[in-house]
Design an enzyme around this catalytic site. Structure first.
Site, mmCIF file in Angstrom:
data_model
loop_
_atom_site.group_PDB
_atom_site.id
_atom_site.type_symbol
_atom_site.label_atom_id
_atom_site.label_comp_id
_atom_site.label_asym_id
_atom_site.label_seq_id
_atom_site.Cartn_x
_atom_site.Cartn_y
_atom_site.Cartn_z
ATOM 1 N N HIS A 125 0.843 -1.202 0.000
ATOM 2 C CA HIS A 125 0.000 0.000 0.000
ATOM 3 C C HIS A 125 0.879 1.255 0.000
ATOM 4 O O HIS A 125 2.101 1.178 0.215
ATOM 5 C CB HIS A 125 -0.934 0.016 1.217
ATOM 6 C CG HIS A 125 -2.109 -0.900 1.067
ATOM 7 N ND1 HIS A 125 -2.057 -2.228 1.415
ATOM 8 C CD2 HIS A 125 -3.365 -0.681 0.600
ATOM 9 C CE1 HIS A 125 -3.224 -2.803 1.169
ATOM 10 N NE2 HIS A 125 -4.041 -1.882 0.685
ATOM 11 N N LYS B 254 -0.465 4.965 4.520
ATOM 12 C CA LYS B 254 -1.307 4.011 5.246
ATOM 13 C C LYS B 254 -0.661 3.699 6.590
ATOM 14 O O LYS B 254 0.522 3.338 6.655
ATOM 15 C CB LYS B 254 -1.494 2.727 4.438
ATOM 16 C CG LYS B 254 -2.502 1.756 5.049
ATOM 17 C CD LYS B 254 -2.779 0.590 4.099
ATOM 18 C CE LYS B 254 -3.765 -0.406 4.688
ATOM 19 N NZ LYS B 254 -5.089 0.202 4.957
#
Length: 251
Positions: free
Chosen positions: A143, A147
């Protein structure tokens, strides 16, 4: 035509869904709810769900955890099915969701992507065939660098999906650097990578003797989650009270 209330209409996902609905002949947004009202919409927007006086066939929720309790009260009081996409809910809120599902149809999923939920069906098949034949199972998720949680909720949902096939006998291993030992048979390794602007990538590896099977899903934009939520709302409209998930939508 299915009428939807967009709960969290002025957030990032709310804006994506608003744009996608304009291209869908089967659904329209009848009203929106958002504490921030500084955006002009083509539908009426209320600052809280308590103020909403527009009837609808379903509610799509991409809001914040603090708004969930009032949303559930509204859904039960008006018998309006609700697709809950907000994450990070407390144990008490999850209990309230289960309680509300006795009175109204509720769909909640760790990931709204149709691709991810189809992937889960494939994982059940692969795990049934490979796990007892000596294949080790690893999950790698990637990700963007903003995040904050790791591993991702989707990675855990994929692991849970696999583990259900295995009677929940496998342990999750997140870090191998602290233990110097051979890999145990009944474990699922879960690794997280963070960097750049990666929207989301999940790879499941089945590693056997002299062969490896890799199954991967890549998200290139948040639109896939919005599309899944819209499909979920179409499915949920008119359903009997109960708890549903995305597997019900794609079956």
């Amino acid at each position: 035509m299915i009428n939807v209330i967009m709960h969290g209409c002025n957030g990032k996902m709310g804006r994506v869904i608003t744009d996608l609905v304009k291209q869908d002949e089967d659904v329209q947004i009848a009203a929106g709810v958002d504490a921030y009202t500084g955006i002009v919409n083509e539908y009426p927007v209320f600052s809280s769900i308590k103020e909403c006086n527009v009837t609808a066939d379903a509610i799509i929720d991409f809001s914040v955890t603090a708004a969930i309790d009032d949303l559930l009260d509204y859904a039960v009081a008006t018998c309006t099915p609700v697709v809950i996409c907000t994450t990070g809910l407390s144990a008490e809120q999850l209990d309230k969701i289960n309680e509300a599902s006795r009175s109204v149809a509720i769909l909640r999923s760790a990931n709204m992507s149709l691709g991810i939920n189809t992937l889960m069906k494939l994982l059940r098949i692969a795990t049934n065939v490979l796990a007892d034949r000596g294949f080790d199972i690893e999950i790698v998720e990637k990700h963007h660098n903003q995040k904050v949680d790791a591993p991702s909720g989707t990675a855990l949902a994929l692991a849970d999906c696999i583990n259900q096939v295995l009677d929940n006998e496998y342990d999750y291993i997140y870090d191998r650097s602290t233990v110097r030992q051979k890999r145990k048979k009944k474990e699922i390794g879960i690794s997280a990578v963070r960097g750049g602007t990666v929207v989301g990538e999940h790879e499941i590896i089945y590693a056997g003797t002299d062969e490896v099977i890799e199954i991967k899903h890549t998200a290139y934009s948040k639109a896939i989650f919005a599309k899944g939520a819209i499909d979920a709302a179409k499915f949920l409209a008119g359903q009997a009270p109960g708890m549903y998930d995305m597997s019900d939508v794609i079956d």
